[in-house]
Design a protein around this motif. Structure first.
Motif, PDB file in Angstrom:
ATOM      1  N   HIS A  59       9.546  -0.699   0.305  1.00 39.38           N
ATOM      2  CA  HIS A  59      10.087   0.535   0.872  1.00 39.38           C
ATOM      3  C   HIS A  59       9.731   0.752   2.339  1.00 39.38           C
ATOM      4  CE1 HIS A  59       6.249   2.136  -0.703  1.00 39.38           C
ATOM      5  NE2 HIS A  59       6.233   2.641   0.503  1.00 39.38           N
ATOM      6  N   ALA A  60       8.906  -0.115   2.914  1.00 38.00           N
ATOM      7  CA  ALA A  60       8.565   0.074   4.324  1.00 38.00           C
ATOM      8  C   ALA A  60       9.752  -0.286   5.211  1.00 38.00           C
ATOM      9  CB  ALA A  60       7.373  -0.801   4.682  1.00 38.00           C
ATOM     10  N   GLU A  61       9.873   0.422   6.328  1.00 40.95           N
ATOM     11  CA  GLU A  61      10.885   0.079   7.321  1.00 40.95           C
ATOM     12  C   GLU A  61      10.180  -0.407   8.579  1.00 40.95           C
ATOM     13  OE1 GLU A  61      14.714   2.684   6.942  1.00 40.95           O
ATOM     14  OE2 GLU A  61      12.962   3.988   7.160  1.00 40.95           O
ATOM     15  N   ILE A  62      10.840  -1.314   9.293  1.00 43.34           N
ATOM     16  CA  ILE A  62      10.252  -1.872  10.499  1.00 43.34           C
ATOM     17  C   ILE A  62      10.713  -1.051  11.712  1.00 43.34           C
ATOM     18  CG2 ILE A  62      10.146  -3.922  11.999  1.00 43.34           C
ATOM     19  CD1 ILE A  62       8.738  -4.327   9.315  1.00 43.34           C
ATOM     20  N   ALA A  63       9.758  -0.731  12.572  1.00 42.92           N
ATOM     21  CA  ALA A  63      10.084  -0.052  13.827  1.00 42.92           C
ATOM     22  C   ALA A  63       9.783  -1.008  14.987  1.00 42.92           C
ATOM     23  CB  ALA A  63       9.247   1.217  13.978  1.00 42.92           C
ATOM     24  N   ALA A  64      10.700  -1.033  15.950  1.00 40.33           N
ATOM     25  CA  ALA A  64      10.478  -1.807  17.173  1.00 40.33           C
ATOM     26  C   ALA A  64      10.044  -0.830  18.256  1.00 40.33           C
ATOM     27  CB  ALA A  64      11.758  -2.515  17.578  1.00 40.33           C
ATOM     28  N   PHE A  65       9.204  -1.317  19.156  1.00 37.62           N
ATOM     29  CA  PHE A  65       8.585  -0.415  20.140  1.00 37.62           C
ATOM     30  C   PHE A  65       9.069  -0.748  21.547  1.00 37.62           C
ATOM     31  CE2 PHE A  65       5.131   0.689  23.071  1.00 37.62           C
ATOM     32  CZ  PHE A  65       4.824   1.980  22.668  1.00 37.62           C
ATOM     33  N   GLY A  66       9.308   0.284  22.355  1.00 40.14           N
ATOM     34  CA  GLY A  66       9.692   0.042  23.740  1.00 40.14           C
ATOM     35  C   GLY A  66       9.445   1.273  24.598  1.00 40.14           C
ATOM     36  N   MET A  67       9.823   1.175  25.869  1.00 42.72           N
ATOM     37  CA  MET A  67       9.584   2.270  26.805  1.00 42.72           C
ATOM     38  C   MET A  67      10.900   2.901  27.257  1.00 42.72           C
ATOM     39  SD  MET A  67       6.600   1.011  29.327  1.00 42.72           S
ATOM     40  CE  MET A  67       6.771  -0.733  29.077  1.00 42.72           C
ATOM     41  N   THR A  68      10.798   4.089  27.822  1.00 45.09           N
ATOM     42  CA  THR A  68      11.991   4.697  28.422  1.00 45.09           C
ATOM     43  C   THR A  68      12.459   3.803  29.578  1.00 45.09           C
ATOM     44  OG1 THR A  68      10.514   6.014  29.788  1.00 45.09           O
ATOM     45  CG2 THR A  68      11.414   7.088  27.828  1.00 45.09           C
ATOM     46  N   ARG A  69      13.727   3.998  29.979  1.00 48.60           N
ATOM     47  CA  ARG A  69      14.308   3.128  31.008  1.00 48.60           C
ATOM     48  C   ARG A  69      13.569   3.250  32.330  1.00 48.60           C
ATOM     49  NH1 ARG A  69      16.432   6.369  34.804  1.00 48.60           N
ATOM     50  NH2 ARG A  69      17.793   8.118  34.237  1.00 48.60           N
ATOM     51  N   ARG A  70      13.811   2.282  33.215  1.00 50.38           N
ATOM     52  CA  ARG A  70      13.205   2.343  34.545  1.00 50.38           C
ATOM     53  C   ARG A  70      13.831   3.483  35.348  1.00 50.38           C
ATOM     54  NH1 ARG A  70      13.707  -4.005  35.599  1.00 50.38           N
ATOM     55  NH2 ARG A  70      15.805  -3.402  35.001  1.00 50.38           N
ATOM     56  N   LYS A  71      13.092   3.916  36.384  1.00 49.42           N
ATOM     57  CA  LYS A  71      13.624   5.048  37.163  1.00 49.42           C
ATOM     58  C   LYS A  71      14.849   4.632  37.979  1.00 49.42           C
ATOM     59  CE  LYS A  71      10.309   4.364  40.924  1.00 49.42           C
ATOM     60  NZ  LYS A  71       9.275   4.957  41.761  1.00 49.42           N
TER      61      LYS A  71
ATOM     62  N   PHE B 251      17.049  -6.116  14.956  1.00 44.98           N
ATOM     63  CA  PHE B 251      17.485  -5.697  13.607  1.00 44.98           C
ATOM     64  C   PHE B 251      16.833  -4.398  13.141  1.00 44.98           C
ATOM     65  CE2 PHE B 251      14.074  -6.007  10.523  1.00 44.98           C
ATOM     66  CZ  PHE B 251      13.085  -6.620  11.276  1.00 44.98           C
ATOM     67  N   ALA B 252      15.691  -4.031  13.737  1.00 46.65           N
ATOM     68  CA  ALA B 252      14.915  -2.898  13.221  1.00 46.65           C
ATOM     69  C   ALA B 252      15.748  -1.614  13.248  1.00 46.65           C
ATOM     70  CB  ALA B 252      13.641  -2.720  14.036  1.00 46.65           C
ATOM     71  N   PRO B 253      15.744  -0.879  12.131  1.00 50.95           N
ATOM     72  CA  PRO B 253      16.553   0.346  12.079  1.00 50.95           C
ATOM     73  C   PRO B 253      15.962   1.492  12.903  1.00 50.95           C
ATOM     74  CG  PRO B 253      15.315   0.079  10.039  1.00 50.95           C
ATOM     75  CD  PRO B 253      15.093  -1.173  10.841  1.00 50.95           C
ATOM     76  N   VAL B 254      14.646   1.396  13.151  1.00 50.45           N
ATOM     77  CA  VAL B 254      13.962   2.477  13.863  1.00 50.45           C
ATOM     78  C   VAL B 254      13.437   1.943  15.193  1.00 50.45           C
ATOM     79  CG1 VAL B 254      12.033   4.115  13.768  1.00 50.45           C
ATOM     80  CG2 VAL B 254      13.281   3.517  11.670  1.00 50.45           C
ATOM     81  N   CYS B 255      13.645   2.697  16.272  1.00 45.93           N
ATOM     82  CA  CYS B 255      13.049   2.334  17.552  1.00 45.93           C
ATOM     83  C   CYS B 255      12.093   3.443  17.968  1.00 45.93           C
ATOM     84  CB  CYS B 255      14.112   2.165  18.633  1.00 45.93           C
ATOM     85  SG  CYS B 255      15.154   0.728  18.351  1.00 45.93           S
ATOM     86  N   THR B 256      10.903   3.058  18.370  1.00 48.19           N
ATOM     87  CA  THR B 256       9.935   4.033  18.875  1.00 48.19           C
ATOM     88  C   THR B 256       9.861   3.843  20.380  1.00 48.19           C
ATOM     89  OG1 THR B 256       8.724   3.968  16.818  1.00 48.19           O
ATOM     90  CG2 THR B 256       7.538   4.785  18.732  1.00 48.19           C
ATOM     91  N   LEU B 257      10.148   4.930  21.078  1.00 46.66           N
ATOM     92  CA  LEU B 257      10.155   4.874  22.543  1.00 46.66           C
ATOM     93  C   LEU B 257       8.993   5.685  23.068  1.00 46.66           C
ATOM     94  CD1 LEU B 257      13.738   5.516  23.947  1.00 46.66           C
ATOM     95  CD2 LEU B 257      12.417   3.386  23.970  1.00 46.66           C
ATOM     96  N   VAL B 258       8.255   5.111  23.989  1.00 44.70           N
ATOM     97  CA  VAL B 258       7.163   5.881  24.583  1.00 44.70           C
ATOM     98  C   VAL B 258       7.588   6.313  25.985  1.00 44.70           C
ATOM     99  CG1 VAL B 258       5.955   3.812  25.451  1.00 44.70           C
ATOM    100  CG2 VAL B 258       4.671   5.917  25.084  1.00 44.70           C
ATOM    101  N   GLY B 259       7.210   7.537  26.344  1.00 45.93           N
ATOM    102  CA  GLY B 259       7.555   8.045  27.671  1.00 45.93           C
ATOM    103  C   GLY B 259       6.462   8.946  28.214  1.00 45.93           C
TER     104      GLY B 259
ATOM    105  N   LEU C 138       0.835  -1.210   0.000  1.00 46.35           N
ATOM    106  CA  LEU C 138       0.000   0.000   0.000  1.00 46.35           C
ATOM    107  C   LEU C 138       0.867   1.258   0.000  1.00 46.35           C
ATOM    108  CD1 LEU C 138      -2.911   1.220   0.265  1.00 46.35           C
ATOM    109  CD2 LEU C 138      -2.614   1.055   2.748  1.00 46.35           C
ATOM    110  N   GLY C 139       2.115   1.126   0.455  1.00 41.01           N
ATOM    111  CA  GLY C 139       3.004   2.287   0.455  1.00 41.01           C
ATOM    112  C   GLY C 139       3.253   2.878   1.833  1.00 41.01           C
ATOM    113  N   VAL C 140       2.863   2.150   2.885  1.00 38.57           N
ATOM    114  CA  VAL C 140       3.112   2.631   4.256  1.00 38.57           C
ATOM    115  C   VAL C 140       4.624   2.703   4.484  1.00 38.57           C
ATOM    116  CG1 VAL C 140       2.903   1.929   6.685  1.00 38.57           C
ATOM    117  CG2 VAL C 140       0.923   1.791   5.156  1.00 38.57           C
ATOM    118  N   HIS C 141       5.074   3.777   5.136  1.00 40.91           N
ATOM    119  CA  HIS C 141       6.519   4.000   5.265  1.00 40.91           C
ATOM    120  C   HIS C 141       7.138   3.279   6.453  1.00 40.91           C
ATOM    121  CE1 HIS C 141       4.662   7.444   3.177  1.00 40.91           C
ATOM    122  NE2 HIS C 141       5.673   7.271   2.359  1.00 40.91           N
TER     123      HIS C 141
END
Ligand SMILES: [Zn+2]
Length: 535
Positions: free
Chosen positions: A68-80, A97-105, A38-41
């Motif tokens: 052309h899609a790239e894979i993003a891996a998802f995770g959280m900010t470090r523990r306190k 292996f994922a070139p992009v990491c998405t971090l939620v905080g 579909l063309g999702v990036h």
């Protein structure tokens, strides 16, 4: 030149939070390929944790190639009160292996106080340290600011400090999340303008919203109009509670209504197919009223509507259905007259002429009076047109059929059907079992005629609906049966009405096979199909 907006799909992570959603690792890979086509990036695949299912998914994805899609891996900010390099979950992200990491905080003091009990200054260090660590490991980082809009309304200054911490540590995109789906378009617009003014020259801004207020698509669009350059969402709006913003609707709106450059036009034509394929993989029945891709999105019923569309489609359609790979449907009903009939006949290659069309329209009225409901039964309607045009060959002539249902002492219920039919000058007698009377009849009938008509093997019955028409008569009331059948490339509906439910089903069953044999359908690519019949 049109401005580019990146599409970021989170079906495989946030979408899977929806009730009853579950996909195997292999199915997730199929979803990823459909999104790529579909063309999702960017495709967010989930947490690459030690959970065996996620581990298997990331292993599979590492071996796939995407256009052309790239894979993003998802995770959280470090523990306190620790350091990012010692955080096992961040280490897994860094090694993935994922070139992009998405971090939620966190961004909202309500959450810091009530949920995580983290000091606001420590939260800023957690964001900076975690983003910086992944950058140092060679990852590109998208920072998801959770509850951003609630946080901004509560304490704008602190919410912006959280974003700045991520930007200064090297995040390439700051995505503003309306995690609770509570914010209306005006609030999203105002906060996005402020963020773009403050940080937009250094870093790209993204948007991630939910549909709790029924505004998921609207808030996403308004954020893009105010400067966001990445939109997150899920296919068909899957997600917990009321769902995420529907990425497919967003894509169509951005590209067709607002002139943004998201995907090549030829890819946009896959929109409908993608929506239905992923519904099928997720075992969700497609929403017929879904914008752009629903079965009713370009369906016209009233006589004036149909006449209008026949003259100029812009009268009742907001886009050309072909742009999103959808089909225009003209619904057949006594509300609409000859015009609909002529249009449908022309579409299926029959020249009825005005007299023929009038005869069909009269017949439709009669049938509707008896309880037929032809707008849901395009297959039966196509047959009706052929019969009126004198261009109809029945598949067989019925001599008789009989169904026996036997309930045994041990609780088992056995069903057996016998049919006697003539095909050309040959008499066929066949008996078959089934898990119910309709299934047994279907098995016996196909057994008798598939030899002459092998295409019938490709036809699957996919849906069976029964409705009692005059409920006041109790079991003496007429029954309407609607059947949906398909051959892998097309589906069609047929109908039967009778006081006897098996007779009504038989009528719909015969129509479904005959409609499947009409010119145009029988030539479709063959596909080995399992024969699923209703009970
Ligand atoms: Zn979310």
């Amino acid at each position: 030149m049109a401005q580019q907006v990146l599409l970021y799909d989170t079906t495989l992570r946030d979408g899977m939070q929806g009730e009853g959603m579950s996909l195997s690792a292999d199915e997730k890979v199929r979803v990823a390929h459909a999104l790529d086509q579909l063309g999702v990036h960017l495709i967010e695949a989930g947490f690459p944790s030690s959970n065996p299912k996620e581990e298997a998914l990331f292993e599979l994805l590492a071996g796939e190639s995407f256009e052309h899609a790239e894979i993003a891996a998802f995770g959280m900010t470090r523990r306190k009160d620790s350091v990012a390099a010692d955080d096992p979950a961040l280490r897994v992200l860094a090694d993935c292996f994922a070139p992009v990491c998405t971090l939620v905080g966190k961004t909202w003091s309500l959450h810091l106080e009530k949920v995580t009990r983290v000091d606001p200054e420590e939260n800023l260090r957690m964001i900076a340290d975690s983003v910086g660590f992944l950058r140092a490991q060679g990852k590109r980082v998208i920072y998801d600011a959770e509850h951003f809009f609630d946080a901004y309304a509560d304490d704008a200054d602190y919410a912006l400090r959280c974003l700045r911490a991520a930007a200064e540590a090297g995040a390439e995109n700051l995505t503003l999340c309306d995690t609770n789906g509570a914010t209306l378009p005006g609030g999203v617009a105002e906060a996005t303008v402020a963020v773009v003014a403050e940080l937009g020259s250094a870093v790209d801004i993204g948007i991630h919203t939910h549909d709790d207020a029924g505004c998921g698509v609207a808030t996403s669009l308004v954020a893009v109009q105010r400067g966001a350059r990445l939109v997150q969402g899920t296919v068909n709006g899957y997600g917990e509670r009321c769902g995420n913003a529907n990425l497919l609707t967003i894509l169509a709106n951005l590209q067709l209504k607002l002139g943004y450059d998201c995907v090549e036009p030829r890819r946009l034509e896959r929109l409908t197919e993608t929506a239905h394929l992923i519904d099928e993989l997720c075992n969700v029945s497609p929403n017929p009223n879904q914008p752009y891709v629903g079965a009713n999105a370009f369906a016209h019923k009233g006589g004036m509507h149909v006449a209008g569309v026949n003259r100029d489609t812009r009268t009742f359609e907001h886009i050309e259905p072909e742009q999103v790979g959808a089909d225009r449907r003209l619904l057949i009903s006594e509300l609409s007259g000859k015009g609909t009939v002529e249009a449908r006949a022309a579409k299926t290659g029959v020249d009825l002429g005005p007299d023929g069309a009038a005869r069909v329209a009269d017949r439709v009225k009669e049938l509707e009076h008896q309880g037929y409901h032809l707008e849901a039964a395009d297959g039966s309607f196509d047959l009706l047109i052929r019969k009126q045009a004198g261009d109809y060959e029945p598949l067989f002539t019925l001599e008789s059929w009989r169904v026996i249902v036997e309930k045994r002492k041990d609780g088992a219920v056995e069903t057996e059907a016998t049919i006697k039919i003539w095909v050309d000058d040959e008499r066929y007698i066949r008996t078959a079992e089934g898990n119910g009377p309709v299934n047994a009849l279907d098995n016996a009938l196909r057994d008798a005629i598939c030899e002459r008509h092998p295409h019938l093997r490709d036809i699957e019955l996919v849906n069976y609906k029964v409705r009692i028409l005059d409920e006041s008569k109790g079991t003496g009331a007429a029954t309407r049966v609607l059947l949906d059948a398909g051959d892998g490339s097309e589906t069609w509906g047929t109908i039967g009405v009778s006081e006897n439910i098996i007779e009504a089903s038989w009528e719909a069953l015969v129509d479904s096979l005959e409609a499947g044999m009409l010119p145009g359908r029988a030539e479709h690519a063959r596909r080995p199909g399992s024969e699923v019949a209703p009970s």
